[in-house]
Design a protein around this motif. Structure first.
Motif, mmCIF file in Angstrom:
data_model
loop_
_atom_site.group_PDB
_atom_site.id
_atom_site.type_symbol
_atom_site.label_atom_id
_atom_site.label_comp_id
_atom_site.label_asym_id
_atom_site.label_seq_id
_atom_site.Cartn_x
_atom_site.Cartn_y
_atom_site.Cartn_z
ATOM 1 N N LEU A 21 47.894 48.484 55.775
ATOM 2 C CA LEU A 21 47.820 46.868 56.453
ATOM 3 C C LEU A 21 47.195 46.226 56.954
ATOM 4 O O LEU A 21 46.946 45.148 56.827
ATOM 5 N N ALA A 22 46.517 46.548 57.848
ATOM 6 C CA ALA A 22 45.081 45.757 57.836
ATOM 7 C C ALA A 22 44.244 45.418 57.038
ATOM 8 O O ALA A 22 43.591 44.312 57.438
ATOM 9 N N ILE A 23 43.468 45.883 55.806
ATOM 10 C CA ILE A 23 43.404 45.540 55.177
ATOM 11 C C ILE A 23 43.367 44.388 54.263
ATOM 12 O O ILE A 23 43.002 43.649 53.790
ATOM 13 N N TYR A 24 44.841 44.801 53.329
ATOM 14 C CA TYR A 24 46.056 43.941 53.103
ATOM 15 C C TYR A 24 45.578 42.716 53.965
ATOM 16 O O TYR A 24 45.792 41.337 53.202
ATOM 17 N N LEU A 25 46.141 42.716 54.709
ATOM 18 C CA LEU A 25 46.163 41.376 55.789
ATOM 19 C C LEU A 25 44.536 40.626 55.723
ATOM 20 O O LEU A 25 44.849 39.181 56.156
ATOM 21 N N ASP A 26 43.358 41.506 55.998
ATOM 22 C CA ASP A 26 42.388 40.784 56.086
ATOM 23 C C ASP A 26 41.812 40.326 55.069
ATOM 24 O O ASP A 26 42.014 40.213 54.092
ATOM 25 N N ARG A 27 41.588 38.475 55.254
ATOM 26 C CA ARG A 27 41.266 37.769 53.982
ATOM 27 C C ARG A 27 39.282 37.639 54.174
ATOM 28 O O ARG A 27 39.557 36.439 53.652
ATOM 29 N N SER A 28 38.892 39.025 54.834
ATOM 30 C CA SER A 28 37.605 37.651 54.840
ATOM 31 C C SER A 28 36.873 38.733 53.000
ATOM 32 O O SER A 28 35.762 37.734 52.867
ATOM 33 N N ILE A 29 37.958 38.909 52.147
ATOM 34 C CA ILE A 29 37.782 39.352 50.614
ATOM 35 C C ILE A 29 38.140 38.679 49.931
ATOM 36 O O ILE A 29 39.195 38.862 50.237
ATOM 37 N N PRO A 30 37.730 37.271 49.147
ATOM 38 C CA PRO A 30 38.458 37.013 48.319
ATOM 39 C C PRO A 30 39.523 38.162 47.477
ATOM 40 O O PRO A 30 38.484 38.816 46.731
ATOM 41 N N PHE A 31 40.838 38.276 47.409
ATOM 42 C CA PHE A 31 41.420 39.011 46.336
ATOM 43 C C PHE A 31 42.836 38.465 46.402
ATOM 44 O O PHE A 31 43.415 38.359 47.425
ATOM 45 N N ASN A 32 43.203 38.677 45.192
ATOM 46 C CA ASN A 32 44.460 38.440 44.742
ATOM 47 C C ASN A 32 45.548 38.853 45.190
ATOM 48 O O ASN A 32 45.152 39.948 45.420
ATOM 49 N N GLU A 33 46.685 38.158 45.887
ATOM 50 C CA GLU A 33 47.457 38.560 46.995
ATOM 51 C C GLU A 33 48.187 40.578 46.267
ATOM 52 O O GLU A 33 48.235 40.988 46.793
ATOM 53 N N GLU A 34 48.703 39.942 44.939
ATOM 54 C CA GLU A 34 49.511 40.966 44.216
ATOM 55 C C GLU A 34 48.824 42.448 43.312
ATOM 56 O O GLU A 34 48.789 42.854 44.383
ATOM 57 N N ALA A 35 47.677 42.260 43.241
ATOM 58 C CA ALA A 35 46.355 42.820 42.358
ATOM 59 C C ALA A 35 45.609 43.188 44.537
ATOM 60 O O ALA A 35 46.166 44.928 44.026
ATOM 61 N N LYS A 36 45.530 43.311 45.437
ATOM 62 C CA LYS A 36 45.269 43.569 46.587
ATOM 63 C C LYS A 36 46.251 44.895 46.078
ATOM 64 O O LYS A 36 46.247 45.752 47.324
ATOM 65 N N ALA A 37 48.081 44.257 47.311
ATOM 66 C CA ALA A 37 48.919 44.889 47.057
ATOM 67 C C ALA A 37 48.715 46.466 47.020
ATOM 68 O O ALA A 37 49.224 47.417 46.987
ATOM 69 N N ALA A 38 49.252 46.163 44.869
ATOM 70 C CA ALA A 38 49.180 46.973 44.103
ATOM 71 C C ALA A 38 48.135 48.161 44.471
ATOM 72 O O ALA A 38 48.202 49.115 44.397
ATOM 73 N N TYR A 39 46.464 47.575 44.364
ATOM 74 C CA TYR A 39 45.937 48.689 45.136
ATOM 75 C C TYR A 39 46.004 49.263 46.032
ATOM 76 O O TYR A 39 45.052 51.033 46.073
#
Length: 291
Positions: A21-39
């Motif tokens: 959850l901490a990594i998902y909420l962090d926006r310092s790394i550009p990443f598509n939200e759906e893909a980030k959540a899936a990964y």
């Protein structure tokens, strides 16, 4: 429920915070939200926690043994057609929906990134072979092998043209984002049976020896060395954008220092994440330019 909602609706326990959850909420790394959540959901699976530590040593031992076998019989039992049919069957039968989703996204995004670079180097005419799979059946069309060939051919043809025409890759004042999709990538629903349990990292570790077995030794070495081109693509993109501040997480580093095939599975995961990050950054810049 969308993939992102899985984390957006997750409760936060201050005494037992969820690391994903901490990594998902962090926006310092550009990443598509759906893909980030899936990964990240895939990373938190029981497969990665319990199966990966058990299967990884056997997978890497298989790579060593197959390397010895390939020294003696470098071209025996090789078949790209059989390889991709085996990969298709394995992905359809054993790989988790989120992992399959991330794999197909990688080919799609990778094609867009290469076209973006081509479109922003004025004066070059590099022929493209975009791979944009939306379902697993397209894996059978030599998808993995063609992805590697596309990358090498692009780097060779782009650099030959810039050398012959004396063109320098430089910052473009207005970027051409025609190649970059900002909306949803149209990937179909993935198989979700009881057997579809393997997370992305475990699947890649297990499939790497299969990849090695069905390819010639030269083809396998070429495929693993292609991961070193992450830095090359990142540098080209940063020159065009005039900024490389957020490309620092590329971990398949110097392209002139090829590594052994032993850690190819882990490096392949890093390769996929590098593509996701670069594409997400391009989407971000496209939206800003169009606003």
């Amino acid at each position: 429920m969308s993939k992102a909602e899985y984390f957006n609706m997750m409760p936060h326990d201050r005494l037992d915070p969820n690391p994903f959850l901490a990594i998902y909420l962090d926006r310092s790394i550009p990443f598509n939200e759906e893909a980030k959540a899936a990964y990240l959901k895939d990373c938190s699976s029981r497969s990665r926690q319990f199966l990966l530590p058990v299967l990884k040593p056997f997978a890497r031992l298989s790579i060593v043994l197959l390397q010895l076998y390939k020294i003696l019989l470098p071209k025996a039992f090789t078949s790209s057609k059989m390889l991709h049919r085996a990969l298709y069957w394995g992905m359809k039968t054993f790989v988790s929906p989120d992992a399959n989703y991330m794999i197909l996204r990688h080919f799609y995004l990778g094609s867009e990134v290469l076209q973006f670079i081509r479109d922003n180097v004025p004066g070059v005419q590099v022929e493209m072979n975009p791979l944009k799979p939306t379902n697993l059946k397209e894996v059978k069309n030599d998808l993995f092998l063609n992805h590697d060939l596309n990358l090498y051919n692009f780097v060779i043809n782009l650099n030959r043209e810039t050398r012959v025409k004396n063109i320098e890759v430089t910052k473009q004042e207005r970027l051409n984002f025609d190649a970059i999709t900002t909306g949803t990538i149209p990937i179909e629903e993935m198989p979700n049976r009881r057997t579809n349990l393997l997370d992305l990292t475990t699947a890649i570790e297990c499939f790497t020896p299969i990849y090695q077995f069905f390819l010639t030794d030269n083809d396998f070495w070429r495929a693993t060395n292609s991961l070193q081109l992450d830095e090359t693509i990142g540098i080209l993109a940063s020159k065009i954008m005039g900024n490389n501040d957020r490309l620092a997480l590329i971990n398949n580093k110097h392209p002139m220092v090829p590594l052994t095939t032993l850690r190819a599975g882990f490096r392949l995961v890093l390769h996929g994440l590098a593509t996701e990050q670069l594409h997400a950054l391009l989407v971000e810049l496209k939206n800003k330019q169009n606003s």
